[in-house]
Enzyme design. Structure first.
Site, PDB file in Angstrom:
ATOM      1  N   ASP A 133      -7.234   1.141   4.282  1.00  0.00           N
ATOM      2  CA  ASP A 133      -7.370   0.165   3.196  1.00  0.00           C
ATOM      3  C   ASP A 133      -7.836  -1.158   3.827  1.00  0.00           C
ATOM      4  O   ASP A 133      -7.959  -1.256   5.043  1.00  0.00           O
ATOM      5  CB  ASP A 133      -6.045   0.009   2.436  1.00  0.00           C
ATOM      6  CG  ASP A 133      -4.926  -0.534   3.314  1.00  0.00           C
ATOM      7  OD1 ASP A 133      -5.184  -0.863   4.496  1.00  0.00           O
ATOM      8  OD2 ASP A 133      -3.795  -0.621   2.824  1.00  0.00           O
ATOM      9  N   SER A 134      -8.100  -2.154   2.998  1.00  0.00           N
ATOM     10  CA  SER A 134      -8.691  -3.386   3.525  1.00  0.00           C
ATOM     11  C   SER A 134      -7.647  -4.402   3.955  1.00  0.00           C
ATOM     12  O   SER A 134      -7.976  -5.444   4.507  1.00  0.00           O
ATOM     13  CB  SER A 134      -9.550  -4.029   2.442  1.00  0.00           C
ATOM     14  OG  SER A 134      -8.714  -4.477   1.396  1.00  0.00           O
ATOM     15  N   GLY A 135      -6.387  -4.121   3.687  1.00  0.00           N
ATOM     16  CA  GLY A 135      -5.354  -5.114   3.967  1.00  0.00           C
ATOM     17  C   GLY A 135      -5.063  -5.972   2.750  1.00  0.00           C
ATOM     18  O   GLY A 135      -4.040  -6.654   2.693  1.00  0.00           O
ATOM     19  N   GLY A 136      -5.959  -5.952   1.776  1.00  0.00           N
ATOM     20  CA  GLY A 136      -5.790  -6.784   0.584  1.00  0.00           C
ATOM     21  C   GLY A 136      -4.465  -6.532  -0.119  1.00  0.00           C
ATOM     22  O   GLY A 136      -3.695  -7.463  -0.359  1.00  0.00           O
ATOM     23  N   PHE A 137      -4.173  -5.267  -0.391  1.00  0.00           N
ATOM     24  CA  PHE A 137      -2.968  -4.951  -1.154  1.00  0.00           C
ATOM     25  C   PHE A 137      -1.704  -5.409  -0.431  1.00  0.00           C
ATOM     26  O   PHE A 137      -0.806  -5.995  -1.029  1.00  0.00           O
ATOM     27  CB  PHE A 137      -2.894  -3.447  -1.441  1.00  0.00           C
ATOM     28  CG  PHE A 137      -1.691  -3.059  -2.250  1.00  0.00           C
ATOM     29  CD1 PHE A 137      -1.655  -3.297  -3.613  1.00  0.00           C
ATOM     30  CD2 PHE A 137      -0.589  -2.481  -1.642  1.00  0.00           C
ATOM     31  CE1 PHE A 137      -0.528  -2.963  -4.369  1.00  0.00           C
ATOM     32  CE2 PHE A 137       0.544  -2.142  -2.385  1.00  0.00           C
ATOM     33  CZ  PHE A 137       0.569  -2.382  -3.748  1.00  0.00           C
ATOM     34  N   ASP A 185     -10.400  -6.725  -1.404  1.00  0.00           N
ATOM     35  CA  ASP A 185     -10.263  -7.032  -2.831  1.00  0.00           C
ATOM     36  C   ASP A 185      -9.012  -7.856  -3.071  1.00  0.00           C
ATOM     37  O   ASP A 185      -8.144  -7.960  -2.209  1.00  0.00           O
ATOM     38  CB  ASP A 185     -10.185  -5.733  -3.651  1.00  0.00           C
ATOM     39  CG  ASP A 185      -8.948  -4.905  -3.294  1.00  0.00           C
ATOM     40  OD1 ASP A 185      -8.538  -4.921  -2.112  1.00  0.00           O
ATOM     41  OD2 ASP A 185      -8.399  -4.243  -4.183  1.00  0.00           O
ATOM     42  N   GLN A 241     -11.334  -3.448  -9.990  1.00  0.00           N
ATOM     43  CA  GLN A 241     -10.120  -4.144 -10.423  1.00  0.00           C
ATOM     44  C   GLN A 241     -10.246  -4.463 -11.919  1.00  0.00           C
ATOM     45  O   GLN A 241     -11.010  -3.803 -12.608  1.00  0.00           O
ATOM     46  CB  GLN A 241      -9.909  -5.409  -9.566  1.00  0.00           C
ATOM     47  CG  GLN A 241      -9.520  -5.114  -8.114  1.00  0.00           C
ATOM     48  CD  GLN A 241      -8.059  -4.661  -7.970  1.00  0.00           C
ATOM     49  OE1 GLN A 241      -7.255  -4.713  -8.908  1.00  0.00           O
ATOM     50  NE2 GLN A 241      -7.707  -4.193  -6.772  1.00  0.00           N
ATOM     51  N   GLY A 294      -5.402  -1.748  -7.958  1.00  0.00           N
ATOM     52  CA  GLY A 294      -4.622  -2.609  -8.839  1.00  0.00           C
ATOM     53  C   GLY A 294      -3.735  -1.872  -9.817  1.00  0.00           C
ATOM     54  O   GLY A 294      -3.279  -2.454 -10.805  1.00  0.00           O
ATOM     55  N   ASP A 332      -3.677   8.633  -2.682  1.00  0.00           N
ATOM     56  CA  ASP A 332      -2.710   8.429  -1.606  1.00  0.00           C
ATOM     57  C   ASP A 332      -1.467   7.830  -2.222  1.00  0.00           C
ATOM     58  O   ASP A 332      -1.529   7.195  -3.273  1.00  0.00           O
ATOM     59  CB  ASP A 332      -3.241   7.440  -0.561  1.00  0.00           C
ATOM     60  CG  ASP A 332      -3.147   6.009  -1.065  1.00  0.00           C
ATOM     61  OD1 ASP A 332      -3.998   5.605  -1.874  1.00  0.00           O
ATOM     62  OD2 ASP A 332      -2.203   5.301  -0.676  1.00  0.00           O
ATOM     63  N   CYS A 376       8.619  27.566  -1.985  1.00  0.00           N
ATOM     64  CA  CYS A 376       7.837  26.833  -0.974  1.00  0.00           C
ATOM     65  C   CYS A 376       7.778  27.639   0.316  1.00  0.00           C
ATOM     66  O   CYS A 376       8.778  28.195   0.758  1.00  0.00           O
ATOM     67  CB  CYS A 376       8.481  25.468  -0.726  1.00  0.00           C
ATOM     68  SG  CYS A 376       7.633  24.489   0.539  1.00  0.00           S
ATOM     69  N   CYS A 425       6.889  26.350   3.262  1.00  0.00           N
ATOM     70  CA  CYS A 425       6.843  25.463   4.430  1.00  0.00           C
ATOM     71  C   CYS A 425       7.878  25.882   5.472  1.00  0.00           C
ATOM     72  O   CYS A 425       8.800  26.644   5.191  1.00  0.00           O
ATOM     73  CB  CYS A 425       7.009  24.001   4.021  1.00  0.00           C
ATOM     74  SG  CYS A 425       8.713  23.418   3.886  1.00  0.00           S
ATOM     75  N   CYS A 481      11.602  25.175   4.384  1.00  0.00           N
ATOM     76  CA  CYS A 481      12.182  26.088   3.393  1.00  0.00           C
ATOM     77  C   CYS A 481      12.331  27.498   3.959  1.00  0.00           C
ATOM     78  O   CYS A 481      13.193  28.260   3.533  1.00  0.00           O
ATOM     79  CB  CYS A 481      11.328  26.091   2.131  1.00  0.00           C
ATOM     80  SG  CYS A 481      11.376  24.493   1.283  1.00  0.00           S
ATOM     81  N   HIS A 490       8.787  18.834   4.326  1.00  0.00           N
ATOM     82  CA  HIS A 490       8.791  19.585   3.057  1.00  0.00           C
ATOM     83  C   HIS A 490       8.045  18.833   1.958  1.00  0.00           C
ATOM     84  O   HIS A 490       7.207  19.409   1.262  1.00  0.00           O
ATOM     85  CB  HIS A 490      10.212  19.910   2.571  1.00  0.00           C
ATOM     86  CG  HIS A 490      10.194  20.345   1.141  1.00  0.00           C
ATOM     87  ND1 HIS A 490       9.794  21.611   0.765  1.00  0.00           N
ATOM     88  CD2 HIS A 490      10.377  19.642  -0.015  1.00  0.00           C
ATOM     89  CE1 HIS A 490       9.776  21.668  -0.565  1.00  0.00           C
ATOM     90  NE2 HIS A 490      10.115  20.495  -1.057  1.00  0.00           N
TER      91      HIS A 490
HETATM   92 ZN   LIG Z   1       9.327  23.459   1.708  1.00  0.00          ZN
END
Ligand SMILES: [Zn+2]
Length: 427
Positions: free
Chosen positions: A91-95, A145, A247, A274, A324, A362, A364, A367, A393
């Site tokens: 990211d740009s650091g803005g947030f 931004d 935005q 935003g 994300d 699941c 994974c 689990c 998990h």
């Molecule tokens: Zn799992």
């Protein structure tokens, strides 16, 4: 050339495709785990690879403050520094400047802010944010931004949106003039990386050729063979890609204007920023829907900072390609686990002698091996392993959710999938 985006199937507004970056191919729609400080908290890189993570996110604000852009650049950029040869987005650091730092002062030129670590004073402008992102060397970087606060008056949202547009132009101008300075750019990519056995090596390769290590990811992949993922472009020099950010607060007209003008500036991909700033979920959905229709269909669309498993599935079927969120990793560290049966708080006494797996559906490694009783004990005893296993998990659940979304879009049943996802608390 920096990225290529290929749409392979669509169902309704949802689409499945491949985003080819200088460090590999990303199957979209994709959920990108957040590795704030060059680390997805608690999970080593080899495990992220095993989970099938194809792209992760780094935060420019945090990495700029610690360890500093220059350290990362000298270590080959973020890829070399954290030994991650797959794709990265920063990211740009803005947030973060807007959400974390105190005493910030915003002018047309940029933002003066104090570090949340030691109170030292810093300045981010579109130019200096681009300089930092180029030094960090992610495959995809974001324009600087201003994240409009919520709630905001219409005039305030308009002024903020218009400044973000001017900053987008400045970001692009600086990026175009300096993109050759990326630590791995301007030549056939030569990065320092570690081999599986931990030894250092210098890897020279075609910058647009993916570096795949097969294995687990092959079995879990739902799209094509390894050969499909090898880019076929003729381009010899790889660079980063700069995405623009839409935005406009919660105002649909401002969002439309922001989208149209950001597209006019011209980027290879567009983000919706935003959101998830305190507004009701229904409003988030409306803004996303109203913005998506003004973004070019042939470019990747990135919705920043959302959401729950149902939400990411829903946004993917609406035509979002990238998302994300810190939710799966942050919730895991607080013992909140997403499962096919709903959200579980593993600290509850009811799990003290529960010998079943966390999520029977699941596959994974957590689990498959441990009981709810053991996970509850680790959490209650504040064992480090609790955070690691819980995070593995939750990430696995998010990545599986996106695999299932991609599969159902390919089958032409994009929206029907939604009924199958739930993160409501267990009754
Ligand atoms: Zn799992």
């Amino acid at each position: 050339m920096s990225i290529r985006f290929q749409i392979e199937a669509a169902s309704g507004a949802g689409r499945v495709g491949k985003l080819i970056t200088p460090h590999g191919t990303v199957e979209t729609p994709v959920f990108m785990p957040v590795g704030t400080l060059g680390s997805v908290k608690g999970v080593p890189q080899d495990l992220l690879e095993e989970l099938g993570v194809q792209i992760l996110l780094g935060n420019t604000y945090h990495l700029y403050l610690r360890p500093g852009v220059d350290v990362v650049r000298r270590m080959g950029g973020l890829h070399g520094f954290m030994s991650w040869n797959r794709s990265i987005l920063t990211d740009s650091g803005g947030f973060q400047v807007f959400s974390l730092s105190e005493l910030r002062k915003v002018t047309e030129e940029g933002v003066t802010f104090r570090s949340h670590l030691d109170g030292s004073s810093h300045f981010f402008s579109p130019e200096s944010a681009m300089e930092a992102e180029i030094g960090l060397g992610a495959d995809i970087i974001m324009a600087f931004d201003e994240c409009t606060e919520f709630p905001a008056e219409r005039e305030r949202a308009r002024a903020s949106m218009e400044m973000t547009l001017r900053w987008a132009e400045r970001s692009k101008k600086y990026f175009e003039a300096h993109k050759h300075e990326v630590p791995w750019g301007g030549r056939r990519s030569s990065v320092i990386g570690r081999r599986q056995d931990g030894a250092w090596e210098s890897v020279t390769r075609d910058p647009l050729a993916a570096t795949f290590d097969g294995g687990h990811r092959e079995q879990r992949s739902d799209a094509g063979s390894a050969d499909d993922r090898r880019p076929t472009t003729d381009d010899q020099v790889a660079t980063q890609s700069l995405f623009g950010i839409v935005q406009g607060g919660m105002d649909m007209e401002l969002r439309k204007e922001s989208a149209q003008q950001t597209v006019e500036i011209g980027f290879p991909g567009y983000a919706i920023g935003g959101l998830s700033v305190g507004e009701p979920r229904e409003v988030t959905r409306e803004v996303v829907e109203a913005t998506l229709e003004h973004l070019p269909a042939d470019c990747p669309r990135y919705l920043m900072g959302v959401g729950t498993p149902e939400e990411i599935a829903q946004y993917a079927t609406m035509g979002v390609d990238m998302m994300d969120c810190v939710l799966p990793t942050r919730a895991a560290r607080h013992g909140l686990l997403f499962t096919s049966e709903g959200k579980i708080s593993i600290k509850q006494a009811r799990y003290a002698t529960d010998d079943g797996p966390l999520d029977p559906a699941c596959s994974c490694r957590v689990c498959g091996r441990y009981s709810r009783a053991y996970l509850r004990h680790l959490y209650a005893a504040n064992e480090m392993l609790a955070q690691v296993l819980n995070t593995v998990h939750n990430l696995s659940f998010y990545l599986d959710t996106m695999r299932r979304v991609r599969h159902s879009i390919r089958l032409g049943e994009g929206t029907r999938f939604l009924s199958g996802v739930s993160s409501q608390p267990k009754p």
